[in-house]
Motif scaffolding. Structure first.
Motif, PDB file in Angstrom:
ATOM      1  N   PRO A  37       0.843  -1.084   0.112  1.00  0.00           N
ATOM      2  CA  PRO A  37      -0.057   0.003   0.029  1.00  0.00           C
ATOM      3  C   PRO A  37       0.682   1.296  -0.096  1.00  0.00           C
ATOM      4  N   LEU A  38       1.996   1.301   0.587  1.00  0.00           N
ATOM      5  CA  LEU A  38       2.886   2.464   0.662  1.00  0.00           C
ATOM      6  C   LEU A  38       3.370   2.644  -0.827  1.00  0.00           C
ATOM      7  N   TYR A  39       3.816   1.456  -1.475  1.00  0.00           N
ATOM      8  CA  TYR A  39       4.034   1.635  -2.938  1.00  0.00           C
ATOM      9  C   TYR A  39       2.938   2.302  -3.905  1.00  0.00           C
ATOM     10  N   ARG A  40       1.822   1.830  -3.606  1.00  0.00           N
ATOM     11  CA  ARG A  40       0.553   2.274  -4.340  1.00  0.00           C
ATOM     12  C   ARG A  40       0.282   3.919  -4.011  1.00  0.00           C
ATOM     13  N   PHE A  41       0.599   4.091  -2.584  1.00  0.00           N
ATOM     14  CA  PHE A  41       0.244   5.610  -2.337  1.00  0.00           C
ATOM     15  C   PHE A  41       1.355   6.573  -3.132  1.00  0.00           C
ATOM     16  N   THR A  42       2.590   6.125  -3.223  1.00  0.00           N
ATOM     17  CA  THR A  42       3.554   6.936  -3.951  1.00  0.00           C
ATOM     18  C   THR A  42       3.231   7.229  -5.197  1.00  0.00           C
ATOM     19  N   LEU A  43       2.494   6.257  -6.005  1.00  0.00           N
ATOM     20  CA  LEU A  43       2.167   6.487  -7.437  1.00  0.00           C
ATOM     21  C   LEU A  43       0.876   7.367  -7.882  1.00  0.00           C
ATOM     22  N   VAL A  44       0.310   7.453  -6.756  1.00  0.00           N
ATOM     23  CA  VAL A  44      -1.223   8.334  -7.203  1.00  0.00           C
ATOM     24  C   VAL A  44      -0.783   9.677  -6.906  1.00  0.00           C
ATOM     25  N   PRO A  45      -1.537  10.811  -7.652  1.00  0.00           N
ATOM     26  CA  PRO A  45      -1.410  12.126  -7.338  1.00  0.00           C
ATOM     27  C   PRO A  45      -1.787  12.483  -5.784  1.00  0.00           C
ATOM     28  N   GLU A  46      -0.816  13.260  -5.190  1.00  0.00           N
ATOM     29  CA  GLU A  46      -1.187  13.743  -3.652  1.00  0.00           C
ATOM     30  C   GLU A  46      -2.450  14.365  -3.583  1.00  0.00           C
ATOM     31  N   GLY A  47      -3.245  14.318  -2.644  1.00  0.00           N
ATOM     32  CA  GLY A  47      -4.584  14.997  -2.161  1.00  0.00           C
ATOM     33  C   GLY A  47      -5.634  14.576  -3.136  1.00  0.00           C
ATOM     34  N   THR A  48      -5.591  13.428  -3.677  1.00  0.00           N
ATOM     35  CA  THR A  48      -6.789  12.796  -4.359  1.00  0.00           C
ATOM     36  C   THR A  48      -7.356  11.764  -3.574  1.00  0.00           C
ATOM     37  N   ALA A  49      -8.544  11.322  -3.769  1.00  0.00           N
ATOM     38  CA  ALA A  49      -9.362  10.441  -2.975  1.00  0.00           C
ATOM     39  C   ALA A  49      -8.512   9.081  -3.126  1.00  0.00           C
ATOM     40  N   GLU A  50      -7.773   8.738  -4.216  1.00  0.00           N
ATOM     41  CA  GLU A  50      -7.155   7.487  -4.221  1.00  0.00           C
ATOM     42  C   GLU A  50      -5.997   7.670  -3.356  1.00  0.00           C
ATOM     43  N   SER A  51      -5.237   8.653  -3.078  1.00  0.00           N
ATOM     44  CA  SER A  51      -4.243   8.774  -2.274  1.00  0.00           C
ATOM     45  C   SER A  51      -4.628   8.470  -1.056  1.00  0.00           C
ATOM     46  N   GLU A  52      -5.798   9.314  -0.697  1.00  0.00           N
ATOM     47  CA  GLU A  52      -6.235   8.916   0.721  1.00  0.00           C
ATOM     48  C   GLU A  52      -6.789   7.539   0.931  1.00  0.00           C
ATOM     49  N   THR A  53      -7.367   6.916   0.125  1.00  0.00           N
ATOM     50  CA  THR A  53      -7.580   5.483   0.530  1.00  0.00           C
ATOM     51  C   THR A  53      -6.345   4.511   0.389  1.00  0.00           C
ATOM     52  N   TRP A  54      -5.304   4.913  -0.309  1.00  0.00           N
ATOM     53  CA  TRP A  54      -4.083   4.110  -0.002  1.00  0.00           C
ATOM     54  C   TRP A  54      -3.308   4.475   1.233  1.00  0.00           C
ATOM     55  N   ALA A  55      -3.494   5.505   1.587  1.00  0.00           N
ATOM     56  CA  ALA A  55      -2.690   6.151   2.949  1.00  0.00           C
ATOM     57  C   ALA A  55      -3.494   5.538   4.079  1.00  0.00           C
ATOM     58  N   LEU A  56      -4.749   5.327   3.997  1.00  0.00           N
ATOM     59  CA  LEU A  56      -5.599   4.591   4.861  1.00  0.00           C
ATOM     60  C   LEU A  56      -5.259   3.231   4.897  1.00  0.00           C
ATOM     61  N   LEU A  57      -5.110   2.485   3.677  1.00  0.00           N
ATOM     62  CA  LEU A  57      -4.920   0.935   3.565  1.00  0.00           C
ATOM     63  C   LEU A  57      -3.266   0.918   4.327  1.00  0.00           C
ATOM     64  N   PHE A  58      -2.419   1.606   3.990  1.00  0.00           N
ATOM     65  CA  PHE A  58      -1.283   1.736   4.629  1.00  0.00           C
ATOM     66  C   PHE A  58      -1.023   1.734   6.003  1.00  0.00           C
ATOM     67  N   MET A  59      -1.832   2.583   6.810  1.00  0.00           N
ATOM     68  CA  MET A  59      -1.910   2.841   8.109  1.00  0.00           C
ATOM     69  C   MET A  59      -2.601   1.448   8.605  1.00  0.00           C
ATOM     70  N   VAL A  60      -3.777   1.105   8.073  1.00  0.00           N
ATOM     71  CA  VAL A  60      -4.333  -0.452   8.459  1.00  0.00           C
ATOM     72  C   VAL A  60      -3.136  -1.522   8.595  1.00  0.00           C
ATOM     73  N   ALA A  61      -2.559  -1.433   7.570  1.00  0.00           N
ATOM     74  CA  ALA A  61      -1.553  -2.485   7.254  1.00  0.00           C
ATOM     75  C   ALA A  61      -0.075  -2.393   8.163  1.00  0.00           C
ATOM     76  N   PHE A  62       0.178  -1.176   8.467  1.00  0.00           N
ATOM     77  CA  PHE A  62       1.239  -0.863   9.383  1.00  0.00           C
ATOM     78  C   PHE A  62       0.835  -1.360  10.773  1.00  0.00           C
ATOM     79  N   LEU A  63      -0.310  -0.784  11.301  1.00  0.00           N
ATOM     80  CA  LEU A  63      -0.853  -1.230  12.603  1.00  0.00           C
ATOM     81  C   LEU A  63      -1.026  -2.995  12.917  1.00  0.00           C
ATOM     82  N   GLY A  64      -1.541  -3.347  11.770  1.00  0.00           N
ATOM     83  CA  GLY A  64      -1.729  -4.889  12.050  1.00  0.00           C
ATOM     84  C   GLY A  64      -0.435  -5.333  11.775  1.00  0.00           C
TER      85      GLY A  64
END
Length: 123
Positions: A37-64
């Motif tokens: 998810p961190l890799y996917r986050f770096t590929l999308v434009p900053e501030g978009t809904a898609e970047s927010e989704t990948w950032a959230l998925l990264f946080m979930v993956a990180f905490l787990g």
């Protein structure tokens, strides 16, 4: 034991022991689950809904993965005959690298110990 129960035990339970190989490979799988998810986050434009989704998925993956890494380390320490509380040394910068190498390289106790009768199994 079914595969689902075995995976649940490996990544989320603290009882029992794991071998060097299981510790390393389990940690590698956790790192990949965190990196994707961190890799996917770096590929999308900053501030978009898609970047927010990948950032959230990264946080979930990180905490787990945080708990999974602790659970793996506790079981690896158990295989070495050490108490699981020593796993928290993995949160100390620089020391964590040495601790990780020790957990990956030192062989466990070949005989039963107070944490379990054999490796790669719950107590």
């Amino acid at each position: 034991m079914s595969d689902r129960i075995q995976l649940s035990w490996l990544f989320f339970r603290t009882s029992g022991r794991v071998s060097r190989a299981a510790y390393f490979l389990g940690g590698l799988l956790v790192a990949i689950a965190q990196a994707f998810p961190l890799y996917r986050f770096t590929l999308v434009p900053e501030g978009t809904a898609e970047s927010e989704t990948w950032a959230l998925l990264f946080m979930v993956a990180f905490l787990g993965s945080l708990w999974s890494n602790v659970a793996l380390a506790i079981k690896r320490l158990h295989d070495l005959g050490k108490p699981g509380m020593m796993a928290f040394v993995l949160f100390v910068p620089v020391v964590s690298i040495v601790a990780f190498l020790v957990l990956c390289l030192f062989p466990g106790d070949p005989r039963p110990n107070r944490y379990g009768s054999r490796t790669n199994a719950p107590a």
